[in-house]
Design a protein around this motif. Sequence first.
Motif, PDB file in Angstrom:
ATOM      1  N   THR A 152      -9.605   5.100  -2.557  1.00  0.00           N
ATOM      2  CA  THR A 152      -8.847   5.332  -1.274  1.00  0.00           C
ATOM      3  C   THR A 152      -9.472   4.581  -0.501  1.00  0.00           C
ATOM      4  O   THR A 152     -10.593   4.512  -0.151  1.00  0.00           O
ATOM      5  N   ALA A 153      -8.886   3.495   0.517  1.00  0.00           N
ATOM      6  CA  ALA A 153      -9.312   2.869   1.465  1.00  0.00           C
ATOM      7  C   ALA A 153      -8.303   1.955   2.180  1.00  0.00           C
ATOM      8  O   ALA A 153      -7.062   1.788   1.474  1.00  0.00           O
ATOM      9  N   VAL A 154      -8.620   1.335   3.103  1.00  0.00           N
ATOM     10  CA  VAL A 154      -7.799   0.201   3.641  1.00  0.00           C
ATOM     11  C   VAL A 154      -8.065  -1.085   2.919  1.00  0.00           C
ATOM     12  O   VAL A 154      -9.406  -1.373   2.828  1.00  0.00           O
ATOM     13  N   TYR A 155      -7.164  -1.654   2.208  1.00  0.00           N
ATOM     14  CA  TYR A 155      -7.451  -2.830   1.569  1.00  0.00           C
ATOM     15  C   TYR A 155      -6.848  -4.168   2.411  1.00  0.00           C
ATOM     16  O   TYR A 155      -5.854  -4.263   3.040  1.00  0.00           O
ATOM     17  N   TYR A 156      -7.784  -5.116   2.501  1.00  0.00           N
ATOM     18  CA  TYR A 156      -7.732  -6.451   3.343  1.00  0.00           C
ATOM     19  C   TYR A 156      -7.528  -7.677   2.277  1.00  0.00           C
ATOM     20  O   TYR A 156      -8.486  -7.908   1.448  1.00  0.00           O
ATOM     21  N   CYS A 157      -6.706  -8.401   2.797  1.00  0.00           N
ATOM     22  CA  CYS A 157      -6.634  -9.812   2.090  1.00  0.00           C
ATOM     23  C   CYS A 157      -7.610 -10.884   3.003  1.00  0.00           C
ATOM     24  O   CYS A 157      -7.518 -10.537   4.205  1.00  0.00           O
ATOM     25  N   ASN A 158      -8.182 -11.531   2.162  1.00  0.00           N
ATOM     26  CA  ASN A 158      -9.145 -12.509   3.002  1.00  0.00           C
ATOM     27  C   ASN A 158      -8.956 -13.988   2.056  1.00  0.00           C
ATOM     28  O   ASN A 158      -8.939 -13.948   0.874  1.00  0.00           O
ATOM     29  N   VAL A 159      -9.063 -14.876   2.775  1.00  0.00           N
ATOM     30  CA  VAL A 159      -8.784 -16.359   2.367  1.00  0.00           C
ATOM     31  C   VAL A 159     -10.088 -17.111   2.933  1.00  0.00           C
ATOM     32  O   VAL A 159     -10.076 -16.964   4.295  1.00  0.00           O
ATOM     33  N   LYS A 160     -10.854 -17.819   2.017  1.00  0.00           N
ATOM     34  CA  LYS A 160     -11.901 -18.564   2.673  1.00  0.00           C
ATOM     35  C   LYS A 160     -11.863 -19.945   2.152  1.00  0.00           C
ATOM     36  O   LYS A 160     -11.826 -20.102   0.911  1.00  0.00           O
ATOM     37  N   GLY A 201       0.681  -1.134   0.150  1.00  0.00           N
ATOM     38  CA  GLY A 201       0.044  -0.066  -0.002  1.00  0.00           C
ATOM     39  C   GLY A 201       0.957   1.343   0.072  1.00  0.00           C
ATOM     40  O   GLY A 201       1.922   1.278  -0.058  1.00  0.00           O
ATOM     41  N   GLY A 202       0.180   2.406  -0.319  1.00  0.00           N
ATOM     42  CA  GLY A 202       0.802   3.532  -0.156  1.00  0.00           C
ATOM     43  C   GLY A 202       0.120   4.796  -0.632  1.00  0.00           C
ATOM     44  O   GLY A 202      -0.961   4.620  -1.091  1.00  0.00           O
ATOM     45  N   LEU A 203       0.645   5.910  -1.172  1.00  0.00           N
ATOM     46  CA  LEU A 203       0.171   7.006  -1.670  1.00  0.00           C
ATOM     47  C   LEU A 203       0.555   7.191  -3.127  1.00  0.00           C
ATOM     48  O   LEU A 203       1.682   6.780  -3.398  1.00  0.00           O
ATOM     49  N   VAL A 204      -0.476   7.265  -3.866  1.00  0.00           N
ATOM     50  CA  VAL A 204      -0.250   7.352  -5.309  1.00  0.00           C
ATOM     51  C   VAL A 204      -1.325   8.412  -5.942  1.00  0.00           C
ATOM     52  O   VAL A 204      -2.344   8.717  -5.474  1.00  0.00           O
ATOM     53  N   GLN A 205      -0.699   8.991  -7.178  1.00  0.00           N
ATOM     54  CA  GLN A 205      -1.414  10.067  -7.681  1.00  0.00           C
ATOM     55  C   GLN A 205      -2.537   9.498  -8.610  1.00  0.00           C
ATOM     56  O   GLN A 205      -2.591   8.154  -8.978  1.00  0.00           O
ATOM     57  N   PRO A 206      -3.655  10.114  -8.901  1.00  0.00           N
ATOM     58  CA  PRO A 206      -4.723   9.746  -9.710  1.00  0.00           C
ATOM     59  C   PRO A 206      -4.128   9.253 -11.222  1.00  0.00           C
ATOM     60  O   PRO A 206      -3.305   9.978 -11.585  1.00  0.00           O
ATOM     61  N   GLY A 207      -4.682   8.306 -11.613  1.00  0.00           N
ATOM     62  CA  GLY A 207      -4.073   7.620 -13.005  1.00  0.00           C
ATOM     63  C   GLY A 207      -2.886   6.784 -12.567  1.00  0.00           C
ATOM     64  O   GLY A 207      -2.505   5.956 -13.506  1.00  0.00           O
ATOM     65  N   GLY A 208      -2.284   6.813 -11.393  1.00  0.00           N
ATOM     66  CA  GLY A 208      -1.348   5.713 -11.105  1.00  0.00           C
ATOM     67  C   GLY A 208      -1.693   4.402 -11.028  1.00  0.00           C
ATOM     68  O   GLY A 208      -2.640   3.823 -10.854  1.00  0.00           O
ATOM     69  N   SER A 209      -0.453   3.661 -10.446  1.00  0.00           N
ATOM     70  CA  SER A 209      -0.543   2.213 -10.455  1.00  0.00           C
ATOM     71  C   SER A 209       0.029   1.836  -8.934  1.00  0.00           C
ATOM     72  O   SER A 209       1.021   2.342  -8.442  1.00  0.00           O
ATOM     73  N   LEU A 210      -0.553   0.803  -8.274  1.00  0.00           N
ATOM     74  CA  LEU A 210       0.034   0.032  -6.971  1.00  0.00           C
ATOM     75  C   LEU A 210      -0.308  -1.505  -7.291  1.00  0.00           C
ATOM     76  O   LEU A 210      -1.150  -1.808  -7.835  1.00  0.00           O
ATOM     77  N   LYS A 211       0.738  -2.187  -6.740  1.00  0.00           N
ATOM     78  CA  LYS A 211       0.431  -3.529  -6.652  1.00  0.00           C
ATOM     79  C   LYS A 211       0.546  -4.200  -5.171  1.00  0.00           C
ATOM     80  O   LYS A 211       1.380  -3.689  -4.472  1.00  0.00           O
ATOM     81  N   LEU A 212      -0.770  -4.752  -4.769  1.00  0.00           N
ATOM     82  CA  LEU A 212      -0.637  -5.270  -3.458  1.00  0.00           C
ATOM     83  C   LEU A 212      -0.280  -6.732  -3.262  1.00  0.00           C
ATOM     84  O   LEU A 212      -0.706  -7.343  -4.344  1.00  0.00           O
ATOM     85  N   SER A 213       0.356  -7.318  -2.389  1.00  0.00           N
ATOM     86  CA  SER A 213       0.609  -8.476  -2.185  1.00  0.00           C
ATOM     87  C   SER A 213       0.096  -8.994  -0.816  1.00  0.00           C
ATOM     88  O   SER A 213      -0.017  -8.469   0.131  1.00  0.00           O
ATOM     89  N   CYS A 214      -0.258 -10.213  -0.901  1.00  0.00           N
ATOM     90  CA  CYS A 214      -0.686 -10.885   0.293  1.00  0.00           C
ATOM     91  C   CYS A 214      -0.010 -12.413   0.419  1.00  0.00           C
ATOM     92  O   CYS A 214      -0.023 -13.068  -0.572  1.00  0.00           O
ATOM     93  N   ALA A 215       0.704 -12.609   1.401  1.00  0.00           N
ATOM     94  CA  ALA A 215       1.128 -13.706   1.790  1.00  0.00           C
ATOM     95  C   ALA A 215       0.498 -14.677   2.706  1.00  0.00           C
ATOM     96  O   ALA A 215       0.278 -14.168   3.903  1.00  0.00           O
ATOM     97  N   ALA A 216       0.303 -15.859   2.615  1.00  0.00           N
ATOM     98  CA  ALA A 216      -0.686 -16.646   3.353  1.00  0.00           C
ATOM     99  C   ALA A 216       0.271 -17.844   3.901  1.00  0.00           C
ATOM    100  O   ALA A 216       1.000 -18.547   3.036  1.00  0.00           O
ATOM    101  N   SER A 217       0.269 -17.975   5.369  1.00  0.00           N
ATOM    102  CA  SER A 217       1.114 -19.220   5.711  1.00  0.00           C
ATOM    103  C   SER A 217       0.316 -20.063   6.969  1.00  0.00           C
ATOM    104  O   SER A 217      -0.792 -19.367   7.591  1.00  0.00           O
ATOM    105  N   GLY A 218       0.718 -20.893   7.359  1.00  0.00           N
ATOM    106  CA  GLY A 218       0.194 -21.811   8.398  1.00  0.00           C
ATOM    107  C   GLY A 218      -0.722 -22.848   7.825  1.00  0.00           C
ATOM    108  O   GLY A 218      -1.344 -23.525   8.897  1.00  0.00           O
TER     109      GLY A 218
END
Length: 117
Positions: A90-98, A9-26
């Motif tokens: 703009t938001a908090v992004y959450y990873c979910n596994v079900k 996550g982070g701050l990005v300007q409109p039109g920009g890109s971001l890549k979120l990653s989620c690692a699951a273990s256990g």
Amino acid sequence: QVQIVESGGGLVQPGGSLKLSCAASGSVFRSYTMAWYRQAPGSQRELVAKITSGFWPTYADSVKERFTILRDDAKSTVALQMNSLKPEDTAVYYCNVKHESMRYEYWGQGTQVTVSS
């Protein structure tokens, strides 16, 4: 013990890109649907994208054609590539596994995405 950890996550300007990653273990996550949700201030948590164990993706209408969800079962990871970002993303992004049985569900702690000039 299952752990879900987001990053990217982070701050990005409109039109920009971001890549979120989620690692699951256990556990072994091949039989889990993996998903990204988001929650903006004053709003309910909403589904952004999900991908089944059969690699079938589903997207919220608001992010179609802009976001891509990717999973790697060998690494137990799921990513969210976000392009053409808008201030309303703009938001908090959450990873979910079900688990497919619906018996087991886990959440990450969330990562903040802010789209602003």
